[in-house]
Design an enzyme around this catalytic site. Structure first.
Site, mmCIF file in Angstrom:
data_model
loop_
_atom_site.group_PDB
_atom_site.id
_atom_site.type_symbol
_atom_site.label_atom_id
_atom_site.label_comp_id
_atom_site.label_asym_id
_atom_site.label_seq_id
_atom_site.Cartn_x
_atom_site.Cartn_y
_atom_site.Cartn_z
ATOM 1 N N ASP A 55 -1.815 -0.824 6.148
ATOM 2 C CA ASP A 55 -1.937 -0.120 7.428
ATOM 3 C C ASP A 55 -3.387 0.101 7.849
ATOM 4 O O ASP A 55 -3.628 0.746 8.860
ATOM 5 C CB ASP A 55 -1.247 1.243 7.361
ATOM 6 N N ASP A 100 0.872 -1.166 0.000
ATOM 7 C CA ASP A 100 0.000 0.000 0.000
ATOM 8 C C ASP A 100 0.916 1.225 0.000
ATOM 9 O O ASP A 100 2.097 1.122 0.334
ATOM 10 C CB ASP A 100 -0.898 -0.034 1.233
ATOM 11 N N CYS A 101 0.389 2.389 -0.362
ATOM 12 C CA CYS A 101 1.225 3.585 -0.403
ATOM 13 C C CYS A 101 1.037 4.455 0.831
ATOM 14 O O CYS A 101 1.937 4.586 1.657
ATOM 15 C CB CYS A 101 0.928 4.396 -1.670
ATOM 16 N N ASP A 102 -0.125 5.047 0.991
ATOM 17 C CA ASP A 102 -0.364 6.002 2.071
ATOM 18 C C ASP A 102 -0.358 5.296 3.423
ATOM 19 O O ASP A 102 -1.130 4.368 3.651
ATOM 20 C CB ASP A 102 -1.698 6.706 1.853
#
Length: 230
Positions: free
Chosen positions: A174, A18-20
């Site tokens: 997250d 995932d990025c954010d």
């Protein structure tokens, strides 16, 4: 038989990030911008509620929930304005997660990104923090699939584009919607709690309950799991 159970203990063939909140510490910034925007259009909501309900989900999904739960329809241009404000704030404040670049560069297996963010924000965030060269064109957005997280579509799309079976993939997430999506895709998932937006004690328990096999708060610990899984 559950293919995830079969693969438990095996080293992953592909790591999907995932990025954010995983690669970049963007969520405190983006959640604050979204909350301020919602307040301006008459939605009585605070940043903690926005975080709890909407972290890890796409803007179209967020606005659908706002309309249904608060009776407020976003005016024309609202989403675009919030996105623009967020990108401006990123220019001043955004940082990569500590250790992310070093750990990812040292991995000797394929990696990619699968995020609820739109492609412009994704490339802006990764470029601004110096992480984009680590992934090049292996960056996938929820706009490429019919349903975003918590549905499995995005992770299945990323695995297919990378040409790996879902059961050989390890996702790093997250948020509960992200963990739920990874599990629904038949993938192993590690929960990450190193982002600045996660200040409550229940996060690790929440990610574990959603299906994360382990939870880590920093990249050295994540590197150890990838190298020596359960």
């Amino acid at each position: 038989m559950n293919p995830q159970a079969d693969e438990a203990g095996a080293r992953p063939a592909l790591v999907i990030f995932d990025c954010d909140g995983v690669l970049v510490d963007s969520e405190p910034i983006s959640l604050a911008c979204l909350t301020a925007g919602l307040n301006r259009i008459g939605v009585a909501i605070d940043v903690e509620t926005v975080r709890a309900r909407f972290a890890g989900t796409s803007m179209p999904s967020i606005m659908q929930h706002i309309a249904a739960d608060y009776g407020v329809a976003a005016p024309d241009g609202f989403v675009e304005a919030v996105k623009a404000e967020t990108l401006r704030a990123f220019d001043a404040e955004l940082r990569a997660m500590a250790g992310a670049a070093e750990v990812i560069a040292a991995l000797d297996l394929p990696t990619c990104v699968a995020s609820s963010s739109d492609p412009v924000r994704l490339r802006h965030s990764l470029g601004l923090t110096g992480l984009l060269p680590l992934f090049e064109d292996r960056v996938f957005s929820s706009v490429e699939v019919a349903r975003g997280k918590p549905f499995p579509d995005l992770f299945l799309h990323a695995a297919a584009r990378m040409d790996f079976p879902p059961e050989t993939c390890l996702v790093v997430e997250d948020s509960v919607p992200g963990v739920t999506a990874a599990r629904a895709a038949g993938m192993r998932v590690v929960g990450f709690t190193g982002g600045g937006h996660w200040g409550h004690d229940r996060l690790g328990a929440d990610l574990t309950a959603a299906g994360a096999e382990q939870v880590v708060s920093d990249y050295p610990a994540l590197a150890r799991i990838i190298a020596d899984p359960l």
